[in-house]
Design a protein around this motif. Structure first.
Motif, PDB file in Angstrom:
ATOM      1  N   GLU A  80      -4.834  16.041  -2.217  1.00  0.00           N
ATOM      2  CA  GLU A  80      -5.522  16.682  -3.473  1.00  0.00           C
ATOM      3  C   GLU A  80      -3.680  16.422  -4.496  1.00  0.00           C
ATOM      4  OE1 GLU A  80      -8.610  18.440  -4.439  1.00  0.00           O
ATOM      5  OE2 GLU A  80      -8.817  18.144  -2.854  1.00  0.00           O
ATOM      6  N   PRO A  81      -4.325  17.065  -5.706  1.00  0.00           N
ATOM      7  CA  PRO A  81      -3.144  16.442  -6.640  1.00  0.00           C
ATOM      8  C   PRO A  81      -2.199  17.364  -6.250  1.00  0.00           C
ATOM      9  CG  PRO A  81      -5.759  16.440  -7.610  1.00  0.00           C
ATOM     10  CD  PRO A  81      -5.718  16.559  -6.841  1.00  0.00           C
ATOM     11  N   MET A  82      -0.648  17.029  -6.828  1.00  0.00           N
ATOM     12  CA  MET A  82       0.427  17.847  -6.104  1.00  0.00           C
ATOM     13  C   MET A  82       0.730  18.023  -8.066  1.00  0.00           C
ATOM     14  SD  MET A  82       1.263  17.995  -3.542  1.00  0.00           S
ATOM     15  CE  MET A  82       3.160  17.773  -2.559  1.00  0.00           C
ATOM     16  N   PRO A  83       1.707  19.107  -8.285  1.00  0.00           N
ATOM     17  CA  PRO A  83       2.128  20.040  -9.473  1.00  0.00           C
ATOM     18  C   PRO A  83       2.651  19.547 -10.980  1.00  0.00           C
ATOM     19  CG  PRO A  83       2.982  21.209  -7.609  1.00  0.00           C
ATOM     20  CD  PRO A  83       2.832  20.274  -7.481  1.00  0.00           C
ATOM     21  N   ILE A  84       3.025  18.112 -10.170  1.00  0.00           N
ATOM     22  CA  ILE A  84       3.508  16.770 -10.967  1.00  0.00           C
ATOM     23  C   ILE A  84       2.718  16.307 -11.527  1.00  0.00           C
ATOM     24  CG2 ILE A  84       4.321  15.085  -9.201  1.00  0.00           C
ATOM     25  CD1 ILE A  84       6.687  16.426 -12.272  1.00  0.00           C
TER      26      ILE A  84
END
Ligand code: GAL
Length: 687
Positions: free
Chosen positions: A384-388
């Motif tokens: 899943e997408p990371m914060p960046i």
């Protein structure tokens, strides 16, 4: 409410242009600016690829780099190639509108190769031999390795050289580490023989009577990277290593070009301030330059980074790629701090502003195991997408919207050139004479005031064409051969303003001392010489036309000889060797002038010197009034000038934009650019 609507509308427009760009991809070249990541399909189940590529598209990615460590998958046994998986990976990327750069996998040889031919393994200077499981464990000089490396590069190109989704090639990965094996030593002897002809010539030019260094044969000369040793040997070691790497890259480039379309570029990714080889030479056989732009401590030094972009642009004098950048942080610093929100985008736009046509993040998602589990990524271990991710996706949307404008634009030729002499850097680093004298830091110090004032600088090799530059700076041109001196003299006589910095013109082509004092072959033109040089452990001061300034680290006393030499600044205070003596001198010559700055100035002093130099050289004023921490860059084509502004500060700044022009995109709020804000401003060139 209205503001929210406008923001939504702007976002929709951005999205539309991104979608538009995706809907009609030009399969043959990468969009400009391109954005993407290193993707290692070989590390993931094929069933996952589509999900990854869809997430990449959602982030507006237009390019992936693949393959650069996948040799054991591409050639699992000697001569048995398995490209089927890569065929499918490239096809999958293409289905998602993503172009591909293929890295030749030669930075990570498979174990069958090193097992069958143990003498391809890299030998360290201490005689230890590299083994399997790390990377770069090969000898750059090994003929066997070359044969295998060239074969896999050629086979890849045969397969993908006409694939419309493949836009370019990266040779190896961050080359640089030399080897001290038997073949390298044999080549060193041959290289020396080719350079000097006879051993007597070498003995003479190296002054080997010193400490009984005299050699009878070329194969007696030790292959050494670290001194103390004869300065000629130290310098020639670097030159030799440069030629081996240039050949290593050159043969792979030729193997690729034998099959590849001309539209596919060939490059290699170099590292920051890489000192292992001469970049200009290694780029000889490449189409474009590319570099890996990391901020290991997470604290960007924007002016230093700007300088590096300009340096890389100068390798080929054309737009370049940033082949790796961190999605937040690295994993190899002593403390891997993350960039602040907004800074990843800021760094991407800075690359574009300096002529970068692409930014490729390292890496998309980290392998579950392997050496780099802690590195910044766009996806987490859960896929899943990371914060960046969102910040990069936004940058991607902006790149898509900007592409229509920026494709085909270049950074205009600057009025100021800064000379980067790799050989001078080697010469000084070999004999620093002061632990505080860092030639790269000196280069940065000379560059910073120009960047702060929004003045563009081209960074060039000493043999580059200097005609047309109003001002040429050579902060530490320690090694100055006759040809370069003649070149610089021609530049001055035909109207150029040349400014030499400390330690210039001390060494000849063999890293030997010039018979005349500094600046050696240019002392006649200068009408002055350096009487002597003094490393400092406490500050000194100068005063003169450049105001009053503090001198740190290094001071040279100048001795004017010709009547028309002007003393621009003198040392003040104390009663030592420096007191009252000239620190900066200048002389008109032909239609130009030559200036020698013998003192290493502090920040304010360097700024004052810069103001003095630019005023004298008639350098045009900056297009935007300077604001601390605001970077102003420009790209253009025949029709439009594009200004790219970045606020590197943590606080907003007020910018005064040229009345003519319009906002293409960015964060402008009234006349304010927020912290880490970016904007793209277009000015039509038609009257
Ligand atoms: C680079 C290298 C990449 C990756 C990255 C991590 O030097 O080319 O493969 O290791 O560092 O920051």
């Amino acid at each position: 409410m209205i503001r929210a609507l406008l923001t939504a509308l702007a976002a929709a427009l951005l999205y539309l242009s991104a979608a538009e760009a995706a809907a009609a991809p030009d399969p043959y070249t990468a969009p400009i600016p391109a954005i993407g990541a290193s993707w290692y399909p070989e590390q993931w189940p094929e069933a996952r690829w589509d999900t990854d590529l869809a997430l990449m598209r959602r982030a507006n990615f237009t390019v992936v780099r693949v393959g650069e460590f996948a040799w054991s998958r591409l050639e699992p046994r000697d001569g048995r190639f398995d490209f089927a998986w890569l065929d499918r990976a490239i096809a999958a990327a293409a289905r998602h509108g993503i172009r591909v750069v293929i890295g030749t996998p030669t930075a990570a040889p498979p174990i069958w190769l090193t097992e069958a031919y143990p003498d391809v393994l890299r030998v360290n200077e201490d005689g230890s031999v590299e083994g399997h499981g790390e990377r770069r464990q090969f000898s750059f000089a090994s003929a066997t390795y070359r044969r295998y490396a060239t074969r896999i590069a050629g086979e890849l190109a045969r397969r993908y050289g006409r694939n419309p989704a493949v836009v370019g090639w990266q040779i190896d990965n961050e080359i640089g580490v030399p080897s001290f094996d038997r073949e390298a030593k044999a080549q060193w002897a041959l290289w020396l023989a080719a350079r000097y002809g006879t051993i007597d010539a070498l003995n003479r030019r190296w002054t080997t009577e010193y400490w009984s260094q005299r050699y009878d044969r070329f194969d007696q000369v030790p292959l050494k990277s670290r001194g103390p040793h004869n300065p000629a040997l130290m310098l020639d070691f670097r030159r030799f290593v440069s030629t081996v790497w240039a050949d290593y890259v050159g043969v792979q480039a030729a193997a690729i070009r034998a099959h590849a379309d001309r539209r596919q570029f060939v490059t290699t990714n170099s590292t920051s301030w890489n000192n292992n080889f001469d970049q200009y030479l290694v780029h000889r056989d490449l189409d474009i330059a590319a570099w890996d732009d990391y901020v290991p401590n997470g604290r960007p030094d924007w002016a230093a980074n700007a300088l590096h972009h300009d340096l890389v642009r100068g390798y080929k004098n054309r737009n370049f790629w940033v082949m790796e950048a961190q999605p937040g942080r690295v994993d190899w610093a002593s403390l891997n701090r993350s960039l602040e929100p907004g800074q990843v985008r800021e760094i991407a736009w800075q690359a574009v502003g300096h002529g970068g046509d692409a930014i490729v993040y390292w890496q998309w998602r980290s392998a579950f195991n392997g050496q780099e589990q802690y590195h910044g990524t766009l996806l987490g271990p859960d896929g899943e997408p990371m914060p960046i991710y969102e910040e990069i996706a936004r940058t991607g949307a902006e790149f898509a919207a900007a592409g229509r404008h920026l494709a085909g634009t270049i950074v205009p030729r600057a009025e100021i050139a800064l000379i980067y002499s790799q050989e001078s850097r080697w010469a000084i680093e070999n004999e620093r004479h002061s632990r505080d004298y860092d030639p790269v830091a000196a280069l940065k110090d000379w560059y910073r005031p120009f960047a702060a004032a929004g003045r563009a600088v081209d960074v060039l090799s000493p043999s580059a064409d200097l005609s047309g530059y109003r001002l040429v700076l050579a902060p530490n041109l320690n090694l100055l051969d006759e040809a370069t001196a003649a070149w610089l003299e021609t530049y001055v006589r035909s109207g150029g303003q040349l400014v030499l910095g400390p330690r210039s013109g001390m060494k000849d082509r063999d890293n030997g001392l010039w018979r005349q004092r500094q600046p050696g072959p240019l002392s006649g033109l200068l009408g002055a010489r350096v009487d002597y040089y003094y490393p400092l452990d406490e500050p000194e001061r100068i005063h003169g036309d450049v105001g009053v300034a503090t001198v740190n680290t290094w001071a040279e006393v100048l001795d004017p000889r010709a009547p028309d030499v002007k003393t621009v600044a003198r040392y003040t205070g104390g009663s030592g060797w420096l007191t009252g003596r000239p620190a900066i001198v200048s002389r008109p010559a032909g239609r130009g002038s030559i200036t020698y700055v013998g003192a290493m100035l502090d920040v304010d002093g360097q700024e004052q010197l810069t103001a003095w130099m630019t005023a004298r050289a008639g350098v045009s004023g900056p297009v935007i009034a300077p604001v601390a921490g605001l970077e102003v860059m420009e790209r253009q084509d025949a029709r439009t000038r594009y200004l790219i502004l970045i606020n590197h500060n943590d606080v907003p700044v007020v910018v005064t934009l040229p009345a003519k022009g319009r906002l293409v995109l960015g964060d402008l709020r009234g006349s304010e650019l927020p912290a880490h804000g970016v904007l793209l401003w277009a000015i039509s060139r038609s009257k």
